[in-house]
Design an enzyme around this catalytic site. Structure first.
Site, PDB file in Angstrom:
ATOM      1  N   LYS A  54      19.424 -23.027  38.206  1.00 31.62           N
ATOM      2  CA  LYS A  54      20.795 -23.090  37.684  1.00 31.62           C
ATOM      3  C   LYS A  54      21.804 -22.593  38.731  1.00 31.62           C
ATOM      4  O   LYS A  54      21.421 -21.956  39.715  1.00 31.62           O
ATOM      5  CB  LYS A  54      20.879 -22.250  36.396  1.00 31.62           C
ATOM      6  CG  LYS A  54      19.923 -22.735  35.299  1.00 31.62           C
ATOM      7  CD  LYS A  54      20.103 -21.946  34.012  1.00 31.62           C
ATOM      8  CE  LYS A  54      19.160 -22.446  32.926  1.00 31.62           C
ATOM      9  NZ  LYS A  54      19.410 -21.782  31.624  1.00 31.62           N
ATOM     10  N   PHE A 100      28.692 -21.001  21.512  1.00 29.39           N
ATOM     11  CA  PHE A 100      28.871 -20.907  22.968  1.00 29.39           C
ATOM     12  C   PHE A 100      28.381 -22.154  23.701  1.00 29.39           C
ATOM     13  O   PHE A 100      28.178 -22.131  24.914  1.00 29.39           O
ATOM     14  CB  PHE A 100      28.154 -19.667  23.490  1.00 29.39           C
ATOM     15  CG  PHE A 100      26.770 -19.537  22.925  1.00 29.39           C
ATOM     16  CD1 PHE A 100      26.536 -18.714  21.841  1.00 29.39           C
ATOM     17  CD2 PHE A 100      25.729 -20.269  23.445  1.00 29.39           C
ATOM     18  CE1 PHE A 100      25.267 -18.612  21.289  1.00 29.39           C
ATOM     19  CE2 PHE A 100      24.454 -20.177  22.895  1.00 29.39           C
ATOM     20  CZ  PHE A 100      24.237 -19.348  21.811  1.00 29.39           C
ATOM     21  N   ARG A 125       6.705 -21.250  31.865  1.00 30.88           N
ATOM     22  CA  ARG A 125       7.537 -20.515  30.883  1.00 30.88           C
ATOM     23  C   ARG A 125       7.187 -19.016  30.930  1.00 30.88           C
ATOM     24  O   ARG A 125       8.069 -18.172  30.810  1.00 30.88           O
ATOM     25  CB  ARG A 125       7.301 -21.061  29.465  1.00 30.88           C
ATOM     26  CG  ARG A 125       7.748 -22.505  29.263  1.00 30.88           C
ATOM     27  CD  ARG A 125       9.219 -22.667  29.004  1.00 30.88           C
ATOM     28  NE  ARG A 125       9.646 -22.129  27.730  1.00 30.88           N
ATOM     29  CZ  ARG A 125      10.865 -22.302  27.232  1.00 30.88           C
ATOM     30  NH1 ARG A 125      11.785 -23.002  27.906  1.00 30.88           N
ATOM     31  NH2 ARG A 125      11.204 -21.770  26.075  1.00 30.88           N
ATOM     32  N   THR A 167      14.411 -16.013  27.205  1.00 20.50           N
ATOM     33  CA  THR A 167      15.745 -16.527  27.529  1.00 20.50           C
ATOM     34  C   THR A 167      16.683 -15.427  28.017  1.00 20.50           C
ATOM     35  O   THR A 167      17.422 -15.619  28.990  1.00 20.50           O
ATOM     36  CB  THR A 167      16.352 -17.199  26.261  1.00 20.50           C
ATOM     37  OG1 THR A 167      15.417 -18.156  25.769  1.00 20.50           O
ATOM     38  CG2 THR A 167      17.661 -17.881  26.595  1.00 20.50           C
ATOM     39  N   ARG A 222      13.277 -14.340  35.339  1.00 20.50           N
ATOM     40  CA  ARG A 222      14.573 -14.068  34.706  1.00 20.50           C
ATOM     41  C   ARG A 222      14.908 -12.576  34.731  1.00 20.50           C
ATOM     42  O   ARG A 222      16.046 -12.191  34.979  1.00 20.50           O
ATOM     43  CB  ARG A 222      14.573 -14.620  33.277  1.00 20.50           C
ATOM     44  CG  ARG A 222      14.734 -16.142  33.266  1.00 20.50           C
ATOM     45  CD  ARG A 222      14.538 -16.742  31.901  1.00 20.50           C
ATOM     46  NE  ARG A 222      15.045 -18.107  31.828  1.00 20.50           N
ATOM     47  CZ  ARG A 222      14.837 -18.930  30.795  1.00 20.50           C
ATOM     48  NH1 ARG A 222      14.120 -18.517  29.749  1.00 20.50           N
ATOM     49  NH2 ARG A 222      15.336 -20.134  30.811  1.00 20.50           N
ATOM     50  N   ASN A 264      20.520 -17.125  33.435  1.00 22.80           N
ATOM     51  CA  ASN A 264      19.103 -16.733  33.483  1.00 22.80           C
ATOM     52  C   ASN A 264      18.299 -17.526  34.506  1.00 22.80           C
ATOM     53  O   ASN A 264      17.109 -17.765  34.335  1.00 22.80           O
ATOM     54  CB  ASN A 264      18.493 -16.811  32.074  1.00 22.80           C
ATOM     55  CG  ASN A 264      18.552 -18.207  31.494  1.00 22.80           C
ATOM     56  OD1 ASN A 264      18.949 -19.160  32.184  1.00 22.80           O
ATOM     57  ND2 ASN A 264      18.151 -18.364  30.246  1.00 22.80           N
ATOM     58  N   GLU A 281      12.577 -35.029  29.884  1.00 19.34           N
ATOM     59  CA  GLU A 281      13.479 -34.406  30.870  1.00 19.34           C
ATOM     60  C   GLU A 281      13.258 -34.971  32.269  1.00 19.34           C
ATOM     61  O   GLU A 281      14.210 -35.140  33.035  1.00 19.34           O
ATOM     62  CB  GLU A 281      13.281 -32.885  30.850  1.00 19.34           C
ATOM     63  CG  GLU A 281      13.733 -32.270  29.532  1.00 19.34           C
ATOM     64  CD  GLU A 281      13.576 -30.763  29.462  1.00 19.34           C
ATOM     65  OE1 GLU A 281      14.146 -30.156  28.552  1.00 19.34           O
ATOM     66  OE2 GLU A 281      12.872 -30.169  30.322  1.00 19.34           O
TER      67      GLU A 281
HETATM   68  P1  ADP Z   1      15.382 -21.512  27.114  1.00 19.80           P
HETATM   69  O1  ADP Z   1      16.174 -21.918  28.338  1.00 19.80           O
HETATM   70  O2  ADP Z   1      14.757 -20.146  27.285  1.00 19.80           O
HETATM   71  O3  ADP Z   1      14.394 -22.569  26.679  1.00 19.80           O
HETATM   72  P2  ADP Z   1      17.225 -22.305  24.945  1.00 19.80           P
HETATM   73  O4  ADP Z   1      16.716 -23.709  24.995  1.00 19.80           O
HETATM   74  O5  ADP Z   1      17.316 -21.624  23.619  1.00 19.80           O
HETATM   75  O6  ADP Z   1      16.407 -21.301  25.915  1.00 19.80           O
HETATM   76  O7  ADP Z   1      18.707 -22.275  25.557  1.00 19.80           O
HETATM   77  C1  ADP Z   1      19.041 -23.050  26.671  1.00 19.80           C
HETATM   78  C2  ADP Z   1      19.970 -22.260  27.572  1.00 19.80           C
HETATM   79  O8  ADP Z   1      21.203 -22.002  26.895  1.00 19.80           O
HETATM   80  C3  ADP Z   1      19.440 -20.888  27.956  1.00 19.80           C
HETATM   81  O9  ADP Z   1      18.522 -20.925  29.044  1.00 19.80           O
HETATM   82  C4  ADP Z   1      20.703 -20.151  28.305  1.00 19.80           C
HETATM   83  O10 ADP Z   1      21.202 -20.488  29.601  1.00 19.80           O
HETATM   84  C5  ADP Z   1      21.676 -20.710  27.245  1.00 19.80           C
HETATM   85  N1  ADP Z   1      21.681 -19.863  26.024  1.00 19.80           N
HETATM   86  C6  ADP Z   1      20.777 -19.869  25.027  1.00 19.80           C
HETATM   87  N2  ADP Z   1      21.084 -18.977  24.065  1.00 19.80           N
HETATM   88  C7  ADP Z   1      22.239 -18.373  24.473  1.00 19.80           C
HETATM   89  C8  ADP Z   1      23.090 -17.336  23.921  1.00 19.80           C
HETATM   90  N3  ADP Z   1      22.822 -16.756  22.739  1.00 19.80           N
HETATM   91  N4  ADP Z   1      24.185 -16.998  24.615  1.00 19.80           N
HETATM   92  C9  ADP Z   1      24.495 -17.578  25.802  1.00 19.80           C
HETATM   93  N5  ADP Z   1      23.731 -18.558  26.364  1.00 19.80           N
HETATM   94  C10 ADP Z   1      22.622 -18.942  25.720  1.00 19.80           C
END
Ligand code: ADP
Length: 141
Positions: free
Chosen positions: A9, A57, A85, A91, A102, A112, A126
């Site tokens: 990212k 958000f 993972r 996350t 992370r 992250n 994807e």
């Molecule tokens: P992951 O990337 O761990 O699979 P998710 O698919 O739930 O997690 O979320 C995708 C991305 O959105 C996260 O990696 C993070 O960058 C962002 N994100 C998720 N939840 C939040 C939150 N509560 N506040 C801010 N950003 C978030």
């Protein structure tokens, strides 16, 4: 044999952590079979993160991912989806397990460092979203 889609990212690139994060994947023994740097249009992020569209958000996440170029990678190997993972951690960077990518380089829940596919099925979707077949270099059929 599985494949997974990784996105380094904008915070990873801005913080100059690309080499260290790639080293984690290489140390784990996963061959890199595709790699490119790209500024991804908002429309693609809207699709990629559609599962979060209901969250307050959501727009902030899209803005964060569009803040600069990202590095798109495909890794291959047995059980690579789950194993990457685990290398990433949860996350939220602040509560991810110590030693994970992370926790080591991330800032919070949004910033992250990296995305990784969450299942082999998601990975297939994807990979098609970001790569053409002739951009993938694998000895596997
Ligand atoms: P992951 O990337 O761990 O699979 P998710 O698919 O739930 O997690 O979320 C995708 C991305 O959105 C996260 O990696 C993070 O960058 C962002 N994100 C998720 N939840 C939040 C939150 N509560 N506040 C801010 N950003 C978030």
């Amino acid at each position: 044999m599985e494949r997974t889609l990784i996105i380094l990212k904008p915070d990873c690139l801005e913080g100059h952590h690309v080499g260290e994060v790639l080293a984690r994947f290489e140390e784990a023994g996963f061959p890199l079979i595709a790699c490119k740097m790209k500024e991804v249009p908002d429309a693609v992020w809207l699709e990629h993160y559609a599962h979060l569209a209901h969250l307050p958000f959501f727009q902030e996440i899209v803005e964060f991912m569009s803040a600069g170029p990202v590095l798109l990678l495909i890794l291959e190997g047995p059980d690579v989806v789950a194993r990457v993972r685990t290398l990433l951690g949860d996350t939220d960077s602040r509560t991810a397990a110590p030693g994970t990518i992370r926790r080591t380089w991330g800032t919070d829940k949004m910033r992250n460092i990296a995305h990784a596919s969450d299942s082999p099925q998601t990975a297939a979707t994807e990979i098609k979203r970001f790569f053409k077949p002739d951009e993938i270099f694998s000895a596997q059929p």
